[in-house]
Scaffold this active site. Sequence first.
Site, PDB file in Angstrom:
ATOM      1  N   SER A 173       0.854  -1.193   0.000  1.00  0.00           N
ATOM      2  CA  SER A 173       0.000   0.000   0.000  1.00  0.00           C
ATOM      3  C   SER A 173       0.887   1.239   0.000  1.00  0.00           C
ATOM      4  CB  SER A 173      -0.882   0.032   1.244  1.00  0.00           C
ATOM      5  OG  SER A 173      -1.566   1.279   1.323  1.00  0.00           O
TER       6      SER A 173
ATOM      7  N   TYR B 256      -1.518  -0.174  10.280  1.00  0.00           N
ATOM      8  CA  TYR B 256      -1.705  -0.773   8.947  1.00  0.00           C
ATOM      9  C   TYR B 256      -0.571  -0.330   8.029  1.00  0.00           C
ATOM     10  CZ  TYR B 256      -3.858  -1.181   4.242  1.00  0.00           C
ATOM     11  OH  TYR B 256      -4.114  -1.437   2.904  1.00  0.00           O
TER      12      TYR B 256
END
Length: 242
Positions: free
Chosen positions: A137, A151
């Site tokens: 990501s 995250y």
Amino acid sequence: MNPLTVVTGGSRGIGAATVRQLAAAGHDVVFCYQRDSAAADAVLRDVHAAGRQGRAVRADTTDPEQVARLFDTAAELGEPTGLVNNAGTTSPIGPFTDLTLADLRRVVDVNLIGYVLCAQQAARRFASGGAIVNVSSAAATLGSPGEYVHYAAVKAATDTLTVGLAKELGPRNIRVNAVSPGIIDTEIHTVSGLPDRAAQVGAQTPLGRPGQPDEVAAAIVWLLSDAASYTSGAVLRVAGGR
Ligand code: NAP
């Protein structure tokens, strides 16, 4: 012979787009999902409609035995040469101080331990070489302050996993790369508590919109293809300039 590729989290979002594009590009595809069997069945129908072999396996990537069963199922179709480590999750958006231990553990479990378990199976079974793509990501470099720093940190670990495995597995002709999506229009944002987050955040990116799953899938399919035969250890950003 057609390549055989394993995709984790292939029932929805980026994973489903990847399964469909891989089948269109001539791959046989075995994919797993966790809950949504109706969505998985729809994706599998499209694999078959493309004239390719496929299997949809309900398997939780955080469980080593279920991961082994996923790869055993793939082995029934031939020798797999591709893995897309995609099954991921996030947790409700909020300040770091509000992060619960359960949410932290779940994010680490699915996004890191699951990726490691699947990469380990691939590394053991790709006897004639192959390629792994880890879906990371853009959060890994943005840090996601006030949203989900944990995250982002786990996705940074994905990038390091990619670099390390590219070096360790390269001598066995296994290429390892990552794609780093920015904000993509999928259902993952319902988990974050902001279902329309993709539209909101996408509008603030240089390209002024969220990405679509197919735009990430195209990068994944390229990294798995022979056209990327000298690309390994790369982290390819697909984030609209963000
Ligand atoms: P999504 O739409 O929520 O789809 C997630 C997929 O993974 C579903 O098929 C889900 O299956 C499956 N899955 C989740 N946990 C699983 C588990 N433990 N075992 C097996 N399958 C599991 O997510 P997405 O947005 O496509 O995200 C895919 C990847 O891209 C993730 O790694 C995510 O972190 C990354 N990413 C997404 C974005 C974004 O903006 N969307 C941005 C950057 C990175 P079920 O539905 O059956 O449970």
